[in-house]
Design an enzyme around this catalytic site. Structure first.
Site, PDB file in Angstrom:
ATOM      1  N   LYS A  13     -10.587  -0.257   0.579  1.00 43.99           N
ATOM      2  CA  LYS A  13     -10.767  -1.473  -0.220  1.00 43.99           C
ATOM      3  C   LYS A  13     -10.738  -2.725   0.662  1.00 43.99           C
ATOM      4  CE  LYS A  13      -7.234  -0.626  -2.968  1.00 43.99           C
ATOM      5  NZ  LYS A  13      -6.760   0.692  -2.519  1.00 43.99           N
ATOM      6  N   ARG A  88      -3.109  -2.797 -10.808  1.00 46.10           N
ATOM      7  CA  ARG A  88      -2.678  -1.489 -10.341  1.00 46.10           C
ATOM      8  C   ARG A  88      -1.993  -0.670 -11.428  1.00 46.10           C
ATOM      9  NH1 ARG A  88      -2.468  -2.411  -4.529  1.00 46.10           N
ATOM     10  NH2 ARG A  88      -1.892  -0.493  -3.462  1.00 46.10           N
ATOM     11  N   ARG A 127      -3.994   4.300  11.012  1.00 54.05           N
ATOM     12  CA  ARG A 127      -4.263   2.863  10.933  1.00 54.05           C
ATOM     13  C   ARG A 127      -3.276   2.063  11.778  1.00 54.05           C
ATOM     14  NH1 ARG A 127      -4.925  -0.120   5.300  1.00 54.05           N
ATOM     15  NH2 ARG A 127      -2.902   0.777   4.774  1.00 54.05           N
ATOM     16  N   ARG A 160       1.941  -0.047   9.916  1.00 56.37           N
ATOM     17  CA  ARG A 160       2.590  -0.557   8.708  1.00 56.37           C
ATOM     18  C   ARG A 160       3.710   0.387   8.277  1.00 56.37           C
ATOM     19  NH1 ARG A 160      -2.019  -2.189   4.390  1.00 56.37           N
ATOM     20  NH2 ARG A 160      -0.593  -1.045   3.039  1.00 56.37           N
ATOM     21  N   ARG A 171       2.822   6.617  -2.164  1.00 58.83           N
ATOM     22  CA  ARG A 171       1.746   5.732  -2.650  1.00 58.83           C
ATOM     23  C   ARG A 171       0.674   6.527  -3.382  1.00 58.83           C
ATOM     24  NH1 ARG A 171       0.415   3.387   2.865  1.00 58.83           N
ATOM     25  NH2 ARG A 171      -1.311   2.204   1.968  1.00 58.83           N
TER      26      ARG A 171
HETATM   27  P1  ADP Z   1      -2.860   0.152  -0.197  1.00 61.25           P
HETATM   28  O1  ADP Z   1      -3.896  -0.165  -1.228  1.00 61.25           O
HETATM   29  O2  ADP Z   1      -3.448   0.759   1.041  1.00 61.25           O
HETATM   30  O3  ADP Z   1      -1.676   0.914  -0.725  1.00 61.25           O
HETATM   31  P2  ADP Z   1      -2.057  -2.647  -0.180  1.00 61.25           P
HETATM   32  O4  ADP Z   1      -2.005  -3.472   1.046  1.00 61.25           O
HETATM   33  O5  ADP Z   1      -3.047  -2.976  -1.241  1.00 61.25           O
HETATM   34  O6  ADP Z   1      -2.230  -1.172   0.364  1.00 61.25           O
HETATM   35  O7  ADP Z   1      -0.610  -2.645  -0.889  1.00 61.25           O
HETATM   36  C1  ADP Z   1       0.559  -2.404  -0.171  1.00 61.25           C
HETATM   37  C2  ADP Z   1       1.774  -2.421  -1.101  1.00 61.25           C
HETATM   38  O8  ADP Z   1       1.906  -3.702  -1.738  1.00 61.25           O
HETATM   39  C3  ADP Z   1       1.741  -1.433  -2.270  1.00 61.25           C
HETATM   40  O9  ADP Z   1       2.160  -0.152  -1.892  1.00 61.25           O
HETATM   41  C4  ADP Z   1       2.718  -2.101  -3.237  1.00 61.25           C
HETATM   42  O10 ADP Z   1       4.058  -1.925  -2.841  1.00 61.25           O
HETATM   43  C5  ADP Z   1       2.409  -3.564  -3.079  1.00 61.25           C
HETATM   44  N1  ADP Z   1       1.373  -4.001  -4.038  1.00 61.25           N
HETATM   45  C6  ADP Z   1       0.109  -4.431  -3.747  1.00 61.25           C
HETATM   46  N2  ADP Z   1      -0.557  -4.760  -4.867  1.00 61.25           N
HETATM   47  C7  ADP Z   1       0.294  -4.533  -5.911  1.00 61.25           C
HETATM   48  C8  ADP Z   1       0.194  -4.660  -7.315  1.00 61.25           C
HETATM   49  N3  ADP Z   1      -0.930  -5.091  -7.911  1.00 61.25           N
HETATM   50  N4  ADP Z   1       1.277  -4.332  -8.074  1.00 61.25           N
HETATM   51  C9  ADP Z   1       2.409  -3.909  -7.514  1.00 61.25           C
HETATM   52  N5  ADP Z   1       2.564  -3.756  -6.193  1.00 61.25           N
HETATM   53  C10 ADP Z   1       1.530  -4.059  -5.380  1.00 61.25           C
END
Ligand code: ADP
Ligand code: ZN
Length: 213
Positions: A13, A88, A127, A160, A171
């Site tokens: 994404k 999400r 990554r 990360r 996740r």
């Molecule tokens: P990925 O999509 O690869 O898991 P992101 O960088 O989008 O990585 O998100 C990393 C973390 O940030 C998630 O695992 C979560 O803890 C938090 N996060 C991101 N977006 C949301 C959301 N919309 N609601 C709740 N937590 C979020």
């Protein structure tokens, strides 16, 4: 154009958002990036969010919604945007619909990037991210010229904390439990565009362009 990017962690994404951003001149709103910034700046919200992110859990809706609401209130949003990492879960999707309605903004498409679990784990575990400019690399798919050093700014690369195996598994589990149902949600709104994201980033981007143009 207003787009949401949906898909499991590691589907690409963030990478596709960057390409879309420059190709269509849109703004890129990533809740993950906004949250990591808040954590690194030690804001009140960042301190609250930190433990959830590290475990790979969802951060409480209240915090994420606060960030999104703030970001969507800035004037540059009128250029059009890519939402990456939000919504999400069902209640975030519901709140987003209401927020956009209030601002008279139409959501055009929800792009669903689909990738296999094998590909996801390979991508996330390899990554590496630059501490200074936040560019993403990959030890195999996109190695830097000098190991551990960013090609763009010379910054130090790190892994990360949520890209460690246990957090990755968490996740993926949370994605299946809470996020995947949004595919049906947006499909019934007739907004869903499904893309096979099991390919290299430039190939996926070509597919994306062909469905959006
Ligand atoms: P990925 O999509 O690869 O898991 P992101 O960088 O989008 O990585 O998100 C990393 C973390 O940030 C998630 O695992 C979560 O803890 C938090 N996060 C991101 N977006 C949301 C959301 N919309 N609601 C709740 N937590 C979020
Ligand atoms: Zn860098």
């Amino acid at each position: 154009m207003q787009i949401v990017l949906l898909g499991p962690p590691g589907a690409g994404k963030g990478t596709q958002a960057k390409s879309l951003k420059s190709y269509f001149n849109l703004i890129h709103i990533s809740t993950g990036d906004l949250l990591r910034k808040a954590v690194s700046e030690n804001t009140k919200l960042g301190v609250e969010a930190k433990e959830f992110i590290e475990r790979g859990d969802l951060v409480p809706d209240k915090l994420v919604i606060e960030l999104i609401n703030e970001r969507l209130s800035k004037p540059d949003v009128s250029r059009g945007f890519i939402l990456d990492g939000f919504p999400r879960n069902d209640s975030q999707a519901d709140i987003l619909d209401k927020m956009l309605q209030k601002k008279n903004i139409i959501l055009n498409y929800v792009v669903y990037l689909e990738a296999s679990e094998e590909i996801i784990i390979q991508r996330l575990s390899g990554r590496r991210v630059c501490r200074s400019c936040h560019e993403n690399f990959h030890v195999k798919n996109m190695p830097t010229k000098v190991e551990g050093i960013c090609d763009i700014c010379g910054g130090e690369l790190y892994r990360r904390s949520d890209d460690q195996e246990e957090a990755i598994r968490n996740r993926l589990k949370i994605y299946t439990e809470k996020t995947e149902s949004l595919v049906d949600y947006y499909s019934s709104q007739e907004k869903l565009l499904k893309i096979d994201a099991n390919f290299d980033a430039p190939v996926v981007f070509e597919k994306l362009k062909s469905v959006l143009l």
